[in-house]
Design a protein around this motif. Structure first.
Motif, PDB file in Angstrom:
ATOM      1  N   GLY A   1      11.712   3.972 -14.275  1.00 18.34           N
ATOM      2  CA  GLY A   1      11.223   4.985 -15.212  1.00 18.34           C
ATOM      3  C   GLY A   1      10.462   6.070 -14.501  1.00 18.34           C
ATOM      4  N   SER A   2       9.893   6.975 -15.269  1.00 17.51           N
ATOM      5  CA  SER A   2       9.129   8.157 -14.833  1.00 17.51           C
ATOM      6  C   SER A   2      10.009   9.372 -14.603  1.00 17.51           C
ATOM      7  N   ALA A   3      11.297   9.155 -14.414  1.00 13.75           N
ATOM      8  CA  ALA A   3      12.259  10.244 -14.188  1.00 13.75           C
ATOM      9  C   ALA A   3      13.626   9.683 -14.548  1.00 13.75           C
TER      10      ALA A   3
ATOM     11  N   PRO B   1       7.890  23.851  -2.900  1.00 16.68           N
ATOM     12  CA  PRO B   1       9.343  24.003  -3.019  1.00 16.68           C
ATOM     13  C   PRO B   1      10.018  23.628  -1.699  1.00 16.68           C
ATOM     14  N   LYS B   2      11.155  22.964  -1.805  1.00 19.67           N
ATOM     15  CA  LYS B   2      11.829  22.521  -0.576  1.00 19.67           C
ATOM     16  C   LYS B   2      12.562  23.683   0.094  1.00 19.67           C
ATOM     17  N   LYS B   3      12.800  24.759  -0.656  1.00 18.67           N
ATOM     18  CA  LYS B   3      13.422  25.963  -0.081  1.00 18.67           C
ATOM     19  C   LYS B   3      12.847  27.179  -0.790  1.00 18.67           C
TER      20      LYS B   3
ATOM     21  N   GLU C   1      15.955   0.553 -17.864  1.00 15.90           N
ATOM     22  CA  GLU C   1      15.274   1.858 -17.836  1.00 15.90           C
ATOM     23  C   GLU C   1      14.427   2.020 -19.082  1.00 15.90           C
ATOM     24  N   ARG C   2      13.217   2.543 -18.864  1.00  9.65           N
ATOM     25  CA  ARG C   2      12.314   2.792 -19.996  1.00  9.65           C
ATOM     26  C   ARG C   2      11.733   4.187 -19.860  1.00  9.65           C
ATOM     27  N   TYR C   3      11.076   4.660 -20.910  1.00  7.01           N
ATOM     28  CA  TYR C   3      10.582   6.039 -20.936  1.00  7.01           C
ATOM     29  C   TYR C   3       9.148   6.073 -21.457  1.00  7.01           C
ATOM     30  N   GLY C   4       8.324   6.876 -20.794  1.00  7.16           N
ATOM     31  CA  GLY C   4       6.944   6.996 -21.243  1.00  7.16           C
ATOM     32  C   GLY C   4       6.333   8.306 -20.796  1.00  7.16           C
ATOM     33  N   MET C   5       5.054   8.440 -21.068  1.00  9.67           N
ATOM     34  CA  MET C   5       4.313   9.657 -20.693  1.00  9.67           C
ATOM     35  C   MET C   5       2.852   9.287 -20.435  1.00  9.67           C
TER      36      MET C   5
ATOM     37  N   ASP D   1      17.570  12.379  -2.877  1.00  8.78           N
ATOM     38  CA  ASP D   1      16.481  11.420  -2.705  1.00  8.78           C
ATOM     39  C   ASP D   1      15.468  11.522  -3.852  1.00  8.78           C
ATOM     40  N   PHE D   2      14.967  12.717  -4.105  1.00  7.66           N
ATOM     41  CA  PHE D   2      13.906  12.887  -5.097  1.00  7.66           C
ATOM     42  C   PHE D   2      14.427  13.140  -6.518  1.00  7.66           C
ATOM     43  N   GLY D   3      15.737  13.162  -6.705  1.00  9.14           N
ATOM     44  CA  GLY D   3      16.305  13.410  -8.027  1.00  9.14           C
ATOM     45  C   GLY D   3      16.363  14.890  -8.327  1.00  9.14           C
TER      46      GLY D   3
ATOM     47  N   ALA E   1      -0.926  20.260  -3.291  1.00 11.45           N
ATOM     48  CA  ALA E   1      -0.431  18.912  -2.972  1.00 11.45           C
ATOM     49  C   ALA E   1       0.990  19.022  -2.413  1.00 11.45           C
ATOM     50  N   ASN E   2       1.286  18.219  -1.380  1.00  8.45           N
ATOM     51  CA  ASN E   2       2.553  18.410  -0.663  1.00  8.45           C
ATOM     52  C   ASN E   2       3.804  18.236  -1.528  1.00  8.45           C
ATOM     53  N   PHE E   3       3.756  17.334  -2.523  1.00  8.32           N
ATOM     54  CA  PHE E   3       4.979  17.113  -3.311  1.00  8.32           C
ATOM     55  C   PHE E   3       5.329  18.302  -4.213  1.00  8.32           C
TER      56      PHE E   3
ATOM     57  N   ILE F   1      10.608  17.146 -12.320  1.00  7.45           N
ATOM     58  CA  ILE F   1      10.127  15.803 -11.953  1.00  7.45           C
ATOM     59  C   ILE F   1      10.784  15.441 -10.629  1.00  7.45           C
ATOM     60  N   SER F   2       9.937  15.367  -9.603  1.00  7.58           N
ATOM     61  CA  SER F   2      10.417  15.177  -8.236  1.00  7.58           C
ATOM     62  C   SER F   2       9.919  13.840  -7.708  1.00  7.58           C
ATOM     63  N   GLY F   3      10.837  12.915  -7.480  1.00 11.91           N
ATOM     64  CA  GLY F   3      10.436  11.594  -6.990  1.00 11.91           C
ATOM     65  C   GLY F   3       9.408  10.939  -7.906  1.00 11.91           C
ATOM     66  N   GLY F   4       9.448  11.262  -9.190  1.00 14.21           N
ATOM     67  CA  GLY F   4       8.523  10.655 -10.156  1.00 14.21           C
ATOM     68  C   GLY F   4       7.226  11.426 -10.325  1.00 14.21           C
ATOM     69  N   TYR F   5       7.026  12.488  -9.563  1.00 14.87           N
ATOM     70  CA  TYR F   5       5.826  13.318  -9.730  1.00 14.87           C
ATOM     71  C   TYR F   5       6.190  14.571 -10.520  1.00 14.87           C
ATOM     72  N   ASN F   6       5.269  15.004 -11.376  1.00 15.61           N
ATOM     73  CA  ASN F   6       5.531  16.212 -12.153  1.00 15.61           C
ATOM     74  C   ASN F   6       5.062  17.457 -11.412  1.00 15.61           C
TER      75      ASN F   6
ATOM     76  N   ALA G   1       0.843  -1.192   0.000  1.00 17.24           N
ATOM     77  CA  ALA G   1       0.000   0.000   0.000  1.00 17.24           C
ATOM     78  C   ALA G   1       0.882   1.247   0.000  1.00 17.24           C
ATOM     79  N   LYS G   2       2.049   1.133   0.600  1.00 13.24           N
ATOM     80  CA  LYS G   2       2.987   2.261   0.640  1.00 13.24           C
ATOM     81  C   LYS G   2       4.383   1.673   0.500  1.00 13.24           C
ATOM     82  N   PHE G   3       5.213   2.319  -0.283  1.00 12.21           N
ATOM     83  CA  PHE G   3       6.568   1.799  -0.470  1.00 12.21           C
ATOM     84  C   PHE G   3       7.377   1.914   0.815  1.00 12.21           C
TER      85      PHE G   3
ATOM     86  N   VAL H   1      17.062   4.450  -5.093  1.00 14.96           N
ATOM     87  CA  VAL H   1      17.998   5.172  -4.218  1.00 14.96           C
ATOM     88  C   VAL H   1      17.754   4.769  -2.766  1.00 14.96           C
ATOM     89  N   ARG H   2      16.480   4.689  -2.389  1.00 12.39           N
ATOM     90  CA  ARG H   2      16.153   4.339  -0.996  1.00 12.39           C
ATOM     91  C   ARG H   2      16.510   2.890  -0.680  1.00 12.39           C
ATOM     92  N   MET H   3      16.342   1.986  -1.624  1.00 14.55           N
ATOM     93  CA  MET H   3      16.700   0.578  -1.351  1.00 14.55           C
ATOM     94  C   MET H   3      18.214   0.426  -1.261  1.00 14.55           C
TER      95      MET H   3
HETATM   96  C1  MCA Z   1       6.744  12.859  -0.962  1.00 13.03           C
HETATM   97  N1  MCA Z   1       7.306  14.073  -0.752  1.00 13.03           N
HETATM   98  C2  MCA Z   1       7.821  14.528  -1.890  1.00 13.03           C
HETATM   99  C3  MCA Z   1       7.556  13.528  -2.838  1.00 13.03           C
HETATM  100  N2  MCA Z   1       6.898  12.506  -2.242  1.00 13.03           N
HETATM  101  N3  MCA Z   1       8.471  15.657  -2.201  1.00 13.03           N
HETATM  102  C4  MCA Z   1       8.868  15.810  -3.466  1.00 13.03           C
HETATM  103  N4  MCA Z   1       8.650  14.894  -4.432  1.00 13.03           N
HETATM  104  C5  MCA Z   1       8.006  13.740  -4.137  1.00 13.03           C
HETATM  105  N5  MCA Z   1       7.788  12.827  -5.081  1.00 13.03           N
HETATM  106  C6  MCA Z   1       7.380  14.796   0.513  1.00 13.03           C
HETATM  107  C7  MCA Z   1       6.022  15.118   1.071  1.00 13.03           C
HETATM  108  O1  MCA Z   1       5.625  16.355   0.554  1.00 13.03           O
HETATM  109  C8  MCA Z   1       6.271  15.164   2.551  1.00 13.03           C
HETATM  110  O2  MCA Z   1       6.817  16.412   2.878  1.00 13.03           O
HETATM  111  C9  MCA Z   1       7.357  14.115   2.744  1.00 13.03           C
HETATM  112  O3  MCA Z   1       7.996  13.950   1.468  1.00 13.03           O
HETATM  113  C10 MCA Z   1       6.823  12.783   3.211  1.00 13.03           C
HETATM  114  O4  MCA Z   1       5.682  12.423   2.448  1.00 13.03           O
HETATM  115  P1  MCA Z   1       5.304  10.912   2.158  1.00 13.03           P
HETATM  116  O5  MCA Z   1       4.072  10.868   1.338  1.00 13.03           O
HETATM  117  O6  MCA Z   1       5.378  10.136   3.438  1.00 13.03           O
HETATM  118  O7  MCA Z   1       6.509  10.511   1.234  1.00 13.03           O
HETATM  119  P2  MCA Z   1       7.003   9.113   0.790  1.00 13.03           P
HETATM  120  O8  MCA Z   1       6.010   8.051   1.146  1.00 13.03           O
HETATM  121  O9  MCA Z   1       8.405   8.951   1.263  1.00 13.03           O
HETATM  122  O10 MCA Z   1       6.940   9.256  -0.814  1.00 13.03           O
HETATM  123  C11 MCA Z   1       8.028   9.264  -1.590  1.00 13.03           C
HETATM  124  C12 MCA Z   1       7.771   8.391  -2.808  1.00 13.03           C
HETATM  125  C13 MCA Z   1       6.533   8.942  -3.559  1.00 13.03           C
HETATM  126  C14 MCA Z   1       7.501   6.945  -2.346  1.00 13.03           C
HETATM  127  C15 MCA Z   1       8.997   8.417  -3.679  1.00 13.03           C
HETATM  128  O11 MCA Z   1       6.785  10.257  -3.950  1.00 13.03           O
HETATM  129  C16 MCA Z   1       6.160   8.113  -4.732  1.00 13.03           C
HETATM  130  O12 MCA Z   1       5.486   7.090  -4.598  1.00 13.03           O
HETATM  131  N6  MCA Z   1       6.582   8.520  -5.944  1.00 13.03           N
HETATM  132  C17 MCA Z   1       6.246   7.770  -7.149  1.00 13.03           C
HETATM  133  C18 MCA Z   1       5.475   8.627  -8.088  1.00 13.03           C
HETATM  134  C19 MCA Z   1       5.004   7.868  -9.329  1.00 13.03           C
HETATM  135  O13 MCA Z   1       4.434   6.784  -9.218  1.00 13.03           O
HETATM  136  N7  MCA Z   1       5.214   8.438 -10.488  1.00 13.03           N
HETATM  137  C20 MCA Z   1       4.840   7.807 -11.742  1.00 13.03           C
HETATM  138  C21 MCA Z   1       4.189   8.823 -12.623  1.00 13.03           C
HETATM  139  P3  MCA Z   1       6.239  17.243   4.122  1.00 13.03           P
HETATM  140  O14 MCA Z   1       6.451  16.338   5.293  1.00 13.03           O
HETATM  141  O15 MCA Z   1       7.080  18.492   4.126  1.00 13.03           O
HETATM  142  O16 MCA Z   1       4.798  17.486   3.792  1.00 13.03           O
HETATM  143  S1  MCA Z   1       3.804   8.073 -14.209  1.00 13.03           S
HETATM  144  C22 MCA Z   1       4.941   8.800 -15.230  1.00 13.03           C
HETATM  145  O17 MCA Z   1       5.630   9.659 -14.854  1.00 13.03           O
HETATM  146  C23 MCA Z   1       5.227   8.331 -16.627  1.00 13.03           C
HETATM  147  C24 MCA Z   1       4.084   8.039 -17.476  1.00 13.03           C
HETATM  148  C25 MCA Z   1       6.173   7.170 -16.621  1.00 13.03           C
HETATM  149  O18 MCA Z   1       7.084   7.189 -17.452  1.00 13.03           O
HETATM  150  O19 MCA Z   1       6.021   6.275 -15.778  1.00 13.03           O
END
Ligand code: MCA
Ligand code: AMP
Length: 520
Positions: free
Chosen positions: A286-288, A489-491, A308-312, A453-455, A484-486, A420-425, A239-241, A264-266
């Protein structure tokens, strides 16, 4: 196949033993293939009983759960259009998506029902259900009254299956319309290209996927779920990584998919070693951009070469490093770090210069693509859709890259202003819009800088109006209340001027350079 409903193809791939485990959760719950079949039938029957107009959207903002995946499959099955929403989105963001997509059904968590239903009813939505991550909520209560038999609704390949919004609000965010045909073609191509197995593997039944990503974007919702289901493969569902638990699951799995941050985390875990991954067949990223350091370190620690693969969102997967030697590119083809591999077998990819002409091998330009996976257009934005396609039907990705003499594609940047931060745009223009409206702010620029951590993460650089006292912490706090929290800006820095070129345009490259060492 008379119907092109994606669900029919996924269902046809279920193994013959429907009592076998299809999904095993992190907490040890088991769902059989029969459970997936019956529960999606009940949910599809519930949707059917609502008598929704053809093409209705089902918008869903819920925590990750197996039931949430079932809701996606049930929506396909009933012939409606799935609209997943990031759980981090707050009210202004949700208001835009619901207002723009006009869903007939909205599903949210019980905790958010108050504010989400208010937005939905205001936008004309007739039905709002709840679904929680502990198998409770009105959706399941209502579905329980329906039959567990359902005849999958016939769909044409060109019919919509999902709408995925690209990030941003303020009217600019676009809903990418993906069809049943887009997604089925991509799933079948990847099944073959990544060599998915139906025999052998950790338990003798072929591949087992560790599903560790959120299910509101292409990577977790389509690439991972379709990949497992179209192969009849079991999923280990997180449910959560969590890096420690993901590594522990590898003993009984064979495929892992993640954004670079997960790798990176693993790598930071001492339990990651060759013994831990001995059953694993394939690691996909992928994703970033995957840093070459991560690629190399992973190879050294595990003996595995990340693919590594690339998509949108608009296209699902476009290119991939080869799993096995790709005959089109000769026996020498291997997975090369820093590249995103070759165009997938049914994808046409070209690199064009600003003059609109094809560039020679090795030269950098805009990446354009064409194929059965490329979306139908942006929801209710025909002009925007037309702008993004060339006269001969190629989609302009907004990514900048090159193709080398061996056929490998490398992405070197983006023409779109995107972080692109941690895979989120994250779209800087959206964040700047919010900052610029704040009291005392004259102007702002948000840029992406490297982050271990987030690239990449956003940094806001702000100019105050003459005489105004603007505090960086107050800006961050105000953004947190709205976005949304992600995206936050971190600074944040308050400065007296921004670097500009002779046309007065802010030179973001200079800001990126100035702040590039902030986190590294
Ligand atoms: C969490 N935080 C982040 C991010 N995630 N900050 C920047 N970028 C992020 N990605 C911050 C929160 O705002 C919060 O800050 C603190 O980190 C803890 O939040 P939490 O939710 O507990 O974080 P986490 O569980 O450690 O999440 C990190 C994560 C997550 C597991 C890497 O971001 C994630 O699941 N990313 C994957 C995204 C993804 O699936 N992308 C695919 C898109 P504060 O405490 O200050 O509020 S599909 C795509 O792009 C294309 C099509 C493709 O090619 O795949
Ligand atoms: P999204 O809008 O979430 O679909 O994000 C798509 C964008 O993610 C692409 O246009 C690329 O800029 C980026 N992307 C996806 N995969 C990769 C990758 N492997 N390397 C670099 N960028 C990538």
């Amino acid at each position: 196949m008379s119907s092109h409903n994606l669900f029919s193809a996924l269902r046809a791939a279920f193994p013959s033993d429907l009592q076998a485990t299809a999904v095993e959760t992190d907490e040890g719950l088991r769902y059989s293939w029969a459970d997936l079949e019956r529960a999606t039938a009940m949910m599809a029957n519930l949707l059917k009983s609502l008598d929704l107009p053809e093409g209705s959207r089902v918008a869903v903002q819920v925590e990750k759960s197996v039931e949430a995946m079932m809701l996606y499959l049930a929506t396909l099955r009933a012939g409606y259009v799935f609209l997943p929403l990031n759980t981090a989105y707050q009210s202004a963001e949700i208001e835009y998506f619901i207002g723009n997509a006009e869903p007939a059904v909205v599903v949210c968590s019980g905790a958010n029902f108050g504010w989400v239903s208010k937005i939905a009813f205001k936008a004309g939505t007739q039905h709002v259900f709840t679904l929680n991550d502990d198998r409770t909520g009105s959706l399941l209560d209502r579905a329980a009254h329906h039959s567990d038999q359902h005849q999958t609704v016939s769909r044409k390949a060109d019919d919509l299956a999902a709408i995925l919004y690209t990030s941003g609000t303020t009217g600019r965010s676009k809903g990418a319309m993906l069809t049943h045909g887009n997604m089925l073609s991509n799933a079948l191509t990847l099944k073959d290209y990544w060599g998915w197995k139906t025999t052998g593997g950790p338990d003798g039944h072929g591949d087992v996927l560790i599903h560790a990503l959120p299910i509101f974007h292409v990577h977790g919702l389509f690439v991972a779920i379709h990949g497992a289901l179209i192969n009849g493969s079991k999923m280990i569902w997180m449910a959560k990584f969590d890096p420690k638990r993901a590594i522990a699951h590898m003993a009984k799995a064979s495929v892992f998919m993640g954004v670079p941050t997960l790798y990176v985390r693993m790598l930071a875990e001492s339990s990651l070693n060759k013994a831990a991954v001995k059953n694993m067949r394939l690691f996909i990223a992928g994703s970033a951009p995957l840093l070459i350091e991560t690629f190399t370190e992973w190879q050294a620690r595990t003996g595995h070469t990340i693919l590594e693969r690339y998509g949108m969102s608009e296209t699902a997967m476009l290119t991939s490093n080869p799993y096995a030697a790709d005959k089109r590119y000769g026996q020498q083809s291997e997975r090369r770090g820093g590249t995103v591999g070759f165009p997938l077998p049914d994808v046409l990819l070209r690199v064009r210069g600003d003059d609109g002409l094809d560039l020679p091998v090795g030269e950098i330009g805009g990446i354009q693509v064409k194929g059965p996976n490329v979306f139908k257009g942006y929801w209710r934005m025909p002009e925007k859709t037309a702008e993004e396609f060339t006269a001969d039907g190629y989609f302009k990705t907004g990514d900048v890259g090159k193709v080398d003499e061996r056929g490998y594609v490398t992405i070197v940047g983006r023409s779109k202003d995107l972080i692109i931060s941690g895979g989120y745009n994250v779209y800087p223009a959206e964040i700047e819009g919010y900052i610029n409206e704040m009291k005392g702010v004259a102007e702002s620029a948000v840029v992406g800088v490297p982050h271990p951590d987030f690239g990449e993460v956003g940094v806001a650089v702000v100019i105050a109006k003459p005489g105004a006292a603007v505090q960086p912490d107050a800006i961050i706090a105000e953004l947190k209340a709205k976005l949304a929290n992600f995206k936050i800006p971190k600074k944040c820095f308050v400065v007296t001027e921004l670097p500009r070129n002779t046309m007065s345009k802010v030179q973001k490259n200079l800001l990126r350079d100035q702040y590039k060492g902030l986190f590294n």
